[in-house]
Design an enzyme around this catalytic site. Structure first.
Site, PDB file in Angstrom:
ATOM      1  N   VAL A   1     -25.628   5.885   4.102  1.00 31.34           N
ATOM      2  CA  VAL A   1     -26.480   5.547   5.226  1.00 31.34           C
ATOM      3  C   VAL A   1     -28.034   5.831   4.665  1.00 31.34           C
ATOM      4  CG1 VAL A   1     -27.258   6.359   7.499  1.00 31.34           C
ATOM      5  CG2 VAL A   1     -24.870   5.965   7.180  1.00 31.34           C
TER       6      VAL A   1
ATOM      7  N   ASP B   1      -5.430  13.200  -3.417  1.00 32.40           N
ATOM      8  CA  ASP B   1      -4.607  13.126  -4.307  1.00 32.40           C
ATOM      9  C   ASP B   1      -4.777  13.029  -5.839  1.00 32.40           C
ATOM     10  OD1 ASP B   1      -3.016  13.335  -1.986  1.00 32.40           O
ATOM     11  OD2 ASP B   1      -2.893  10.768  -2.074  1.00 32.40           O
TER      12      ASP B   1
ATOM     13  N   MET C   1       0.179  19.054  -1.431  1.00 35.02           N
ATOM     14  CA  MET C   1       0.112  17.924  -1.490  1.00 35.02           C
ATOM     15  C   MET C   1      -0.105  16.689  -2.480  1.00 35.02           C
ATOM     16  SD  MET C   1      -1.924  16.820   2.099  1.00 35.02           S
ATOM     17  CE  MET C   1      -1.274  16.729   3.664  1.00 35.02           C
TER      18      MET C   1
ATOM     19  N   GLU D   1       4.551  30.816 -12.099  1.00 36.90           N
ATOM     20  CA  GLU D   1       5.530  30.716 -13.123  1.00 36.90           C
ATOM     21  C   GLU D   1       6.154  29.461 -13.474  1.00 36.90           C
ATOM     22  OE1 GLU D   1       4.573  33.496 -11.319  1.00 36.90           O
ATOM     23  OE2 GLU D   1       4.278  34.536 -13.135  1.00 36.90           O
TER      24      GLU D   1
ATOM     25  N   ILE E   1      -3.378  21.743   6.020  1.00 36.24           N
ATOM     26  CA  ILE E   1      -4.247  22.763   5.862  1.00 36.24           C
ATOM     27  C   ILE E   1      -5.077  22.566   4.595  1.00 36.24           C
ATOM     28  CG2 ILE E   1      -4.335  25.184   5.025  1.00 36.24           C
ATOM     29  CD1 ILE E   1      -2.282  25.951   7.072  1.00 36.24           C
TER      30      ILE E   1
HETATM   31  P1  ATP Z   1      -4.755   8.392   0.573  1.00 32.23           P
HETATM   32  O1  ATP Z   1      -3.974   8.290  -0.558  1.00 32.23           O
HETATM   33  O2  ATP Z   1      -5.716   9.701   0.316  1.00 32.23           O
HETATM   34  O3  ATP Z   1      -3.948   8.528   1.845  1.00 32.23           O
HETATM   35  P2  ATP Z   1      -5.273   5.655   0.860  1.00 32.23           P
HETATM   36  O4  ATP Z   1      -6.589   4.721   0.750  1.00 32.23           O
HETATM   37  O5  ATP Z   1      -4.114   5.238  -0.566  1.00 32.23           O
HETATM   38  O6  ATP Z   1      -5.540   7.043   0.915  1.00 32.23           O
HETATM   39  P3  ATP Z   1      -3.245   4.253   2.365  1.00 32.23           P
HETATM   40  O7  ATP Z   1      -2.640   4.623   3.824  1.00 32.23           O
HETATM   41  O8  ATP Z   1      -2.383   3.777   1.404  1.00 32.23           O
HETATM   42  O9  ATP Z   1      -4.446   5.394   2.129  1.00 32.23           O
HETATM   43  O10 ATP Z   1      -4.346   2.811   2.825  1.00 32.23           O
HETATM   44  C1  ATP Z   1      -5.203   2.872   3.880  1.00 32.23           C
HETATM   45  C2  ATP Z   1      -5.433   1.340   4.520  1.00 32.23           C
HETATM   46  O11 ATP Z   1      -5.766   0.452   3.620  1.00 32.23           O
HETATM   47  C3  ATP Z   1      -3.942   0.812   4.972  1.00 32.23           C
HETATM   48  O12 ATP Z   1      -3.743   1.477   6.280  1.00 32.23           O
HETATM   49  C4  ATP Z   1      -4.477  -0.321   5.136  1.00 32.23           C
HETATM   50  O13 ATP Z   1      -5.485  -0.769   6.253  1.00 32.23           O
HETATM   51  C5  ATP Z   1      -5.131  -0.722   3.847  1.00 32.23           C
HETATM   52  N1  ATP Z   1      -4.383  -1.270   2.759  1.00 32.23           N
HETATM   53  C6  ATP Z   1      -3.577  -0.508   2.090  1.00 32.23           C
HETATM   54  N2  ATP Z   1      -2.650  -1.487   1.291  1.00 32.23           N
HETATM   55  C7  ATP Z   1      -3.293  -2.684   1.284  1.00 32.23           C
HETATM   56  C8  ATP Z   1      -3.080  -3.890   1.070  1.00 32.23           C
HETATM   57  N3  ATP Z   1      -2.257  -4.043  -0.083  1.00 32.23           N
HETATM   58  N4  ATP Z   1      -3.844  -4.858   1.385  1.00 32.23           N
HETATM   59  C9  ATP Z   1      -4.758  -4.617   2.230  1.00 32.23           C
HETATM   60  N5  ATP Z   1      -5.059  -3.494   2.761  1.00 32.23           N
HETATM   61  C10 ATP Z   1      -4.441  -2.647   2.243  1.00 32.23           C
END
Ligand code: ATP
Length: 323
Positions: free
Chosen positions: A24, A127, A169, A187, A254
């Site tokens: 921003v 992750d 996680m 360990e 958490i």
């Molecule tokens: P984290 O791993 O931290 O949870 P992330 O970005 O991998 O984050 P996801 O839930 O896998 O989280 O993806 C977030 C959003 O991205 C999905 O809800 C969807 O809207 C969009 N998304 C995921 N895969 C695709 C895809 N193949 N094409 C278009 N949009 C996608």
């Protein structure tokens, strides 16, 4: 470029707010209007976005989570869903988008870019499983929370001659478990990249007791072949022969909720600034990330086509230390 939008997507990560703030403020410094999209791609498809001023992002650099909210939006995976999002952006004459998120979010960002819209991604997930950035926003904070849990468990484990299991996680990636285990002197570390059997863990714990250890800490990644619940079951069934009890703590969410560490705030701020610089320089369809201490850009098509690897040499180092 005159107007840009920014959104956070997927799992929230500590430091996302610092990234929003940087996007921003550096966007406004370039003379642009900046819009904040509510609830990730869900909000983008439904036109939930408002202009943000410098003051809208005041006092958030130290807060975990995301003030914009995040969501999982299945509809965005469809061409129709993304067309809806493009129509909302067009309606407001927004000509650039910054997507702060992990693997899935950057796959969505790439899909939107391939439909012709200028998009830049910011590497953010606890992750640390995203190709194109050695460290992603939120990892350092999550790691420090896991480490604090290990330190605390060690104290109580030593007092009671118990084995403690901590599940962290990381989805299918063992990064958090591996690093928390090394930093906390665990360990045993169990990660998806190196599948092992409950018998291996039991043998290792037994050997540790015989070497005179007062405590045993096992760190298990949530995506490991046997998660906390499966291991608890095994240890319950074999308690008599093993001679010790196993207690489990599942850190769960958490781990996400902490105030971002200095590392995460600085990383997020640098990546936020780099994202608007990329848009200003006409460099679209890229992920801004951290590699070898510098901020880099990697094409989103490369990011989504590759899997980040884990340095398994660290497991060998851990094995040598744990004697
Ligand atoms: P984290 O791993 O931290 O949870 P992330 O970005 O991998 O984050 P996801 O839930 O896998 O989280 O993806 C977030 C959003 O991205 C999905 O809800 C969807 O809207 C969009 N998304 C995921 N895969 C695709 C895809 N193949 N094409 C278009 N949009 C996608």
């Amino acid at each position: 470029m005159n107007k840009i939008a920014v959104l956070t997507s997927g799992g929230d990560a500590p430091g996302m707010n610092a990234a929003i703030r940087a996007v921003v403020r550096t966007g406004i410094a370039k003379g642009w209007e900046v819009y904040g999209v509510q609830q990730g791609y869900e909000g983008l498809m439904n036109g939930h976005m408002d202009q943000m001023g410098q003051r809208a992002v005041g006092g958030i650099v130290q807060q975990g989570g995301t003030i914009l909210g995040s969501a999982r939006a299945l509809e965005f995976k469809t061409v129709e869903g993304r067309q809806k999002a493009l129509a909302e952006l067009k309606k407001r004459e927004i000509d650039g988008l910054v997507v702060i998120g992990g693997n899935g979010s950057q796959t969505g960002a790439n899909a939107l870019y391939e439909m012709g819209f200028p998009v830049v991604g910011i590497a953010s997930t606890i992750d640390n499983d995203l190709y194109g950035s050695e460290m992603t926003i939120g990892v350092d904070t999550a790691l420090n929370i896991a480490l604090e849990a290990i330190d605390r468990l060690k104290i109580t484990a030593s007092s009671h001659k118990r084995a403690f299991l901590l599940e962290v996680m990381g989805r299918d990636c063992g990064y958090l478990a591996l690093m928390a285990g090394i930093a906390g002197g665990a360990e045993y570390i169990s990660i998806p990249e190196l599948p092992n059997e409950p018998e291996d863990i039991a043998k290792e714990l037994h050997a540790a007791y015989e070497r005179g250890k007062k405590h045993s800490i096992i760190v298990v990644a949530e995506g490991a072949k046997y998660n906390a619940n499966a291991l608890i079951q095994y240890f319950k069934e074999h308690k008599a022969e093993l001679g010790f009890e196993l207690r489990a703590t599942i850190l769960g969410h958490i781990q996400r909720g902490g105030a971002p560490t200095a590392f995460d705030r600085i990383l997020a701020t640098r990546l936020g600034g780099a994202a608007t610089a990329a848009l200003a320089g006409g460099e679209y369809g890229v992920l801004v990330g951290l590699n070898k201490g510098t901020i880099t850009t990697t094409p989103l098509s490369v990011v989504v086509a590759n899997k980040k690897s884990l340095d398994l040499g660290l497991i060998e180092l851990h094995d040598e230390l744990n004697n």
